[in-house]
Design a protein around this motif. Structure first.
Motif, PDB file in Angstrom:
ATOM      1  N   UNK A  92     -40.988  50.699 -16.083  1.00  0.00           N
ATOM      2  CA  UNK A  92     -39.985  50.516 -17.128  1.00  0.00           C
ATOM      3  C   UNK A  92     -40.307  49.291 -17.987  1.00  0.00           C
ATOM      4  N   UNK A  93     -40.666  48.172 -17.321  1.00  0.00           N
ATOM      5  CA  UNK A  93     -40.995  46.943 -18.056  1.00  0.00           C
ATOM      6  C   UNK A  93     -42.230  47.161 -18.936  1.00  0.00           C
ATOM      7  N   UNK A  94     -43.236  47.835 -18.418  1.00  0.00           N
ATOM      8  CA  UNK A  94     -44.454  48.027 -19.219  1.00  0.00           C
ATOM      9  C   UNK A  94     -44.236  49.009 -20.376  1.00  0.00           C
ATOM     10  N   UNK A  95     -43.335  49.963 -20.214  1.00  0.00           N
ATOM     11  CA  UNK A  95     -43.006  50.828 -21.352  1.00  0.00           C
ATOM     12  C   UNK A  95     -42.322  50.017 -22.445  1.00  0.00           C
ATOM     13  N   UNK A  96     -41.450  49.125 -22.015  1.00  0.00           N
ATOM     14  CA  UNK A  96     -40.785  48.235 -22.977  1.00  0.00           C
ATOM     15  C   UNK A  96     -41.816  47.356 -23.689  1.00  0.00           C
ATOM     16  N   UNK A  97     -42.746  46.815 -22.915  1.00  0.00           N
ATOM     17  CA  UNK A  97     -43.805  45.987 -23.500  1.00  0.00           C
ATOM     18  C   UNK A  97     -44.557  46.801 -24.561  1.00  0.00           C
ATOM     19  N   UNK A  98     -44.893  48.028 -24.192  1.00  0.00           N
ATOM     20  CA  UNK A  98     -45.618  48.895 -25.121  1.00  0.00           C
ATOM     21  C   UNK A  98     -44.839  49.073 -26.430  1.00  0.00           C
ATOM     22  N   UNK A  99     -43.511  49.144 -26.352  1.00  0.00           N
ATOM     23  CA  UNK A  99     -42.765  49.427 -27.580  1.00  0.00           C
ATOM     24  C   UNK A  99     -42.472  48.178 -28.429  1.00  0.00           C
ATOM     25  N   UNK A 100     -42.415  46.983 -27.848  1.00  0.00           N
ATOM     26  CA  UNK A 100     -42.062  45.815 -28.677  1.00  0.00           C
ATOM     27  C   UNK A 100     -43.119  44.703 -28.744  1.00  0.00           C
ATOM     28  N   UNK A 124     -19.582  28.124 -17.904  1.00  0.00           N
ATOM     29  CA  UNK A 124     -19.557  28.399 -19.343  1.00  0.00           C
ATOM     30  C   UNK A 124     -19.969  29.844 -19.629  1.00  0.00           C
ATOM     31  N   UNK A 125     -21.095  30.231 -19.023  1.00  0.00           N
ATOM     32  CA  UNK A 125     -21.649  31.561 -19.282  1.00  0.00           C
ATOM     33  C   UNK A 125     -20.681  32.679 -18.869  1.00  0.00           C
ATOM     34  N   UNK A 126     -20.075  32.514 -17.706  1.00  0.00           N
ATOM     35  CA  UNK A 126     -19.209  33.577 -17.190  1.00  0.00           C
ATOM     36  C   UNK A 126     -17.919  33.723 -17.997  1.00  0.00           C
ATOM     37  N   UNK A 127     -17.599  32.692 -18.765  1.00  0.00           N
ATOM     38  CA  UNK A 127     -16.391  32.776 -19.591  1.00  0.00           C
ATOM     39  C   UNK A 127     -16.703  33.070 -21.054  1.00  0.00           C
ATOM     40  N   UNK A 128     -17.977  33.343 -21.336  1.00  0.00           N
ATOM     41  CA  UNK A 128     -18.389  33.731 -22.691  1.00  0.00           C
ATOM     42  C   UNK A 128     -19.308  34.950 -22.555  1.00  0.00           C
ATOM     43  N   UNK A 129     -19.716  35.546 -23.663  1.00  0.00           N
ATOM     44  CA  UNK A 129     -20.628  36.689 -23.507  1.00  0.00           C
ATOM     45  C   UNK A 129     -21.893  36.579 -24.358  1.00  0.00           C
ATOM     46  N   UNK A 130     -22.218  35.345 -24.763  1.00  0.00           N
ATOM     47  CA  UNK A 130     -23.404  35.147 -25.611  1.00  0.00           C
ATOM     48  C   UNK A 130     -24.667  35.614 -24.910  1.00  0.00           C
ATOM     49  N   UNK A 131     -24.725  35.404 -23.591  1.00  0.00           N
ATOM     50  CA  UNK A 131     -25.953  35.733 -22.845  1.00  0.00           C
ATOM     51  C   UNK A 131     -26.163  37.236 -22.718  1.00  0.00           C
ATOM     52  N   UNK A 132     -25.152  38.024 -23.059  1.00  0.00           N
ATOM     53  CA  UNK A 132     -25.301  39.476 -22.915  1.00  0.00           C
ATOM     54  C   UNK A 132     -25.921  40.127 -24.155  1.00  0.00           C
ATOM     55  N   UNK A 133     -25.973  39.368 -25.261  1.00  0.00           N
ATOM     56  CA  UNK A 133     -26.551  39.948 -26.485  1.00  0.00           C
ATOM     57  C   UNK A 133     -28.069  40.001 -26.384  1.00  0.00           C
ATOM     58  N   UNK A 134     -28.641  41.053 -26.898  1.00  0.00           N
ATOM     59  CA  UNK A 134     -30.090  41.228 -26.882  1.00  0.00           C
ATOM     60  C   UNK A 134     -30.597  41.670 -28.247  1.00  0.00           C
ATOM     61  N   UNK A 135     -31.796  41.227 -28.619  1.00  0.00           N
ATOM     62  CA  UNK A 135     -32.386  41.683 -29.898  1.00  0.00           C
ATOM     63  C   UNK A 135     -32.924  43.117 -29.787  1.00  0.00           C
ATOM     64  N   UNK A 136     -33.458  43.648 -30.850  1.00  0.00           N
ATOM     65  CA  UNK A 136     -34.095  44.975 -30.900  1.00  0.00           C
ATOM     66  C   UNK A 136     -33.182  46.075 -30.398  1.00  0.00           C
ATOM     67  N   UNK A 137     -31.947  46.100 -30.855  1.00  0.00           N
ATOM     68  CA  UNK A 137     -31.017  47.137 -30.384  1.00  0.00           C
ATOM     69  C   UNK A 137     -31.586  48.536 -30.604  1.00  0.00           C
ATOM     70  N   UNK A 138     -32.183  48.748 -31.804  1.00  0.00           N
ATOM     71  CA  UNK A 138     -32.675  50.088 -32.143  1.00  0.00           C
ATOM     72  C   UNK A 138     -33.851  50.503 -31.271  1.00  0.00           C
ATOM     73  N   UNK A 139     -34.584  49.504 -30.769  1.00  0.00           N
ATOM     74  CA  UNK A 139     -35.800  49.839 -30.032  1.00  0.00           C
ATOM     75  C   UNK A 139     -35.497  50.271 -28.592  1.00  0.00           C
ATOM     76  N   UNK A 140     -34.236  50.155 -28.184  1.00  0.00           N
ATOM     77  CA  UNK A 140     -33.891  50.538 -26.814  1.00  0.00           C
ATOM     78  C   UNK A 140     -34.071  52.043 -26.658  1.00  0.00           C
ATOM     79  N   UNK A 141     -35.003  52.403 -25.832  1.00  0.00           N
ATOM     80  CA  UNK A 141     -35.259  53.830 -25.624  1.00  0.00           C
ATOM     81  C   UNK A 141     -35.170  54.121 -24.134  1.00  0.00           C
ATOM     82  N   UNK A 142     -35.023  55.376 -23.827  1.00  0.00           N
ATOM     83  CA  UNK A 142     -34.919  55.739 -22.411  1.00  0.00           C
ATOM     84  C   UNK A 142     -36.271  55.559 -21.742  1.00  0.00           C
ATOM     85  N   UNK A 143     -36.389  54.522 -20.941  1.00  0.00           N
ATOM     86  CA  UNK A 143     -37.657  54.293 -20.246  1.00  0.00           C
ATOM     87  C   UNK A 143     -37.484  54.644 -18.777  1.00  0.00           C
TER      88      UNK A 143
END
Lengths: 96, 493
Positions: free
Chosen positions: B30-38, B474-493
């Protein structure tokens, strides 16, 4: 105090680096700007302040003087640009 | 949408592995498929080690079947290319070590291997860790996954970019003047620099030996605690590592800040600090206050000298450490064969890039006859005063909380021709290195361009537990750490 091109050439020799004329000029200019910024340290009164070489208290670390396993010479030489038998090989040091 | 394996954290995957819901091999795929795409856009890696990873995954899966798994068993990690893995090319981002294959493992690698973690590859970095933007890498810079026109930060920019882009589960970086925390801040992930001496430096290619420290770059604070548990501890091979018990850092993770006093140094909220960063950090402090912490304004009066002190001490140590690259024992050697002296000079001039040469020159100048007292000694004295500032601060607070970087990530090329302005950006991160203190950067918001910003917590020596607790709360009371870049690139791996 200004760093001159001559200073840069001298320090390059100490550091075993070589620069062409353009690089010497660029480094002279950049080092002057950086060292000028460092001048601000002169404003700090450090009379009697002991210099820190480390942030954490450290003392000499000794161990028993016992022979331990180390890298075999062929492993140690594997990354050498040039070697012969169990030696690193370098260009001539003394002209005859 | 359900989370893909590559998007998960160590603790999430550890549970799935233990419950036999997935195998390590599946995670690696799964990780290497992700690597391949981004990866083409991010360039987080210098070397990928797929075959080795699959081999490690098989070992890990066997271990899980035998019920001998640890927290890191079967987890794909990315290792900054400054940490030696036996038999795997370790370049330090330099032409000088382009083909260097270490014959031994760094101590942190030995520790990670003992838990059968998986190595996905070696991450991109500024050459010899000298840079805050990744632009000095001989192999071309890693890019910020949130905006690939921008820098990911440095020097551990590849590690932070790989974690942010989900090209690994977690990573190890190294921090000499902010090299873990600043890229973590720019990429919206968690970066922890442990106390000097907490983690062995054996097998970490040396930059400035009194400042260097290895630490985790992760998707959340819990993962940072898990990795820190594994890599900490005394090592006879590093005489500066400290012989002191390693607590279970995951026990420090509680969701409130009751009983903690946060010191807010006024010298860190000054002109030059980006207003959006200031607001995000102040909001963050208020959030921790809501969870029970007391807030106190404090003063660290020598902060304004930290950059000058750092850029005298680090290059002084570096010019001595980098004297070893002489074309004899390992690394690059120039073709010139006339005599030894010339071979040294031409090898070093061809093998090092401009920033490394600049720092060697700075360090050599500062240590040279007639200047030692005015520069190196003076800087070492002011370093003592910076340490004292923190000693005094920790009499009135448990943690010092500040911005990690004065502004979010800038554009590639924007500062490369002005070294001093790049050095000045390290103002908030270098003091903790000079004083050896443990510190963390956690995501605390995004600016109007969608770029992440980081909040830094600095603790007293060996008080990683308080640092982690505050960050976790701090982290558990906020949700900044849950955001991720490349939303569109998320594919079923």
């Amino acid at each position: 105090m200004k760093i001159t091109k001559k200073d840069v050439e001298h320090v390059a020799t100490l550091a075993r680096l070589r620069f062409d004329e353009g690089e010497v000029e660029l480094f002279t200019d950049q080092l002057n700007k950086i060292m000028e910024y460092f001048e601000k340290l002169k404003n700090v009164d450090t009379t009697g302040v002991v210099p820190s070489t480390h942030a954490v208290d450290l003392s000499n670390a000794f161990r028993e003087d016992a022979v331990k396993k180390s890298l075999p010479s062929d492993e140690s030489l594997k990354n050498a640009p040039d070697s012969e038998q169990t030696f690193f090989k370098v260009p001539k040091i003394i002209e005859v | 949408m359900t989370k893909q394996l590559y998007q998960m954290t160590i603790h999430e995957l550890n549970k799935l592995l233990e419950d036999k819901k997935v195998s390590s091999g599946e995670i690696v795929e799964s990780v290497f498929k992700r690597i391949e795409s981004v990866e083409e856009k991010v360039h987080a890696y210098i070397t990928l080690t797929y075959d080795l990873a699959m081999q490690h995954a098989r070992d890990a899966d066997g271990r899980i079947l035998r019920k001998e798994a640890g927290f890191l068993t079967g987890i794909p990690l990315a290792i900054k290319d400054i940490i030696c893995i036996s038999g795997v090319k370790t370049t330090c981002g330099s032409k000088m070590l382009e083909n260097f294959i270490p014959p031994y493992d760094a101590t942190v690698i030995k520790k990670i291997k003992s838990q059968s973690a998986v190595f996905a590859g070696k991450t991109n970095m500024d050459e010899f860790a000298m840079g805050s933007s990744n632009e000095t890498s001989f192999f071309g810079p890693a890019r910020n996954p949130w905006d690939t026109e921008r820098i990911p930060g440095g020097s551990s920019g590849g590690s932070a970019a790989a974690v942010a882009a989900d090209e690994c589960i977690a990573s190890l970086g190294s921090d000499t003047g902010g090299s873990i925390r600043q890229p973590a801040s720019h990429c919206g992930v968690v970066g922890l620099k442990p106390t000097y001496g907490r983690v062995s430096r054996f097998g970490l290619i040396a930059f400035a030996s009194s400042l260097d420290q290895i630490g985790p770059v992760t998707k959340d604070v819990e993962d940072a605690a898990i990795l820190l548990n594994c890599i900490s501890g005394f090592d006879p091979m590093d005489s500066t590592s400290v012989n002191r018990e390693v607590p279970d850092y995951t026990k420090a993770l509680v969701k409130n800040a009751k009983g903690l006093t946060l010191g807010i140094p006024k010298e860190y909220f000054v002109e030059g600090l980006d207003p959006e960063v200031e607001k995000a950090v102040r909001d963050g402090i208020r959030e921790i206050e809501k969870q029970g912490a007391k807030i106190k304004e404090i003063s660290l009066p020598h902060t304004q000298y930290a950059v000058a002190v750092y850029y005298l001490i680090a290059p002084a140590e570096a010019c001595s450490n980098l004297a070893r690259y002489d074309g004899v024992k390992y690394g690059y050697r120039s073709d010139c064969k006339s005599n030894l002296r010339e071979m040294y000079e031409i090898t070093r001039s061809e093998g090092f890039g401009p920033e490394v040469k600049r720092r060697i020159m700075l360090g050599t100048y500062a240590l040279s006859a007639g200047y030692y007292d005015a520069y190196y000694k003076k800087a070492s004295q002011v370093r003592t005063l910076i340490c004292r500032d923190f000693e005094n601060a920790f009499k009135e607070c448990d943690l010092v909380v500040t911005p990690t970087a004065p502004a979010p990530a800038y554009r590639v090329g924007e500062k490369i021709s002005d070294p001093l302005s790049m050095y000045l950006d390290d103002i908030f991160t270098v003091p903790a290195n000079l004083a050896g203190l443990p510190c963390i950067s956690v995501p605390c918001g995004f600016n109007d361009k969608g770029l992440p910003m980081g909040l830094q917590g600095i603790g007293n020596l060996f008080e990683e537990e308080k640092v982690l607790r505050c960050a976790y709360c701090f982290e558990q009371n906020t949700d900044w750490h849950l955001r991720r870049p490349f939303k569109d690139a998320v594919s079923a791996c």
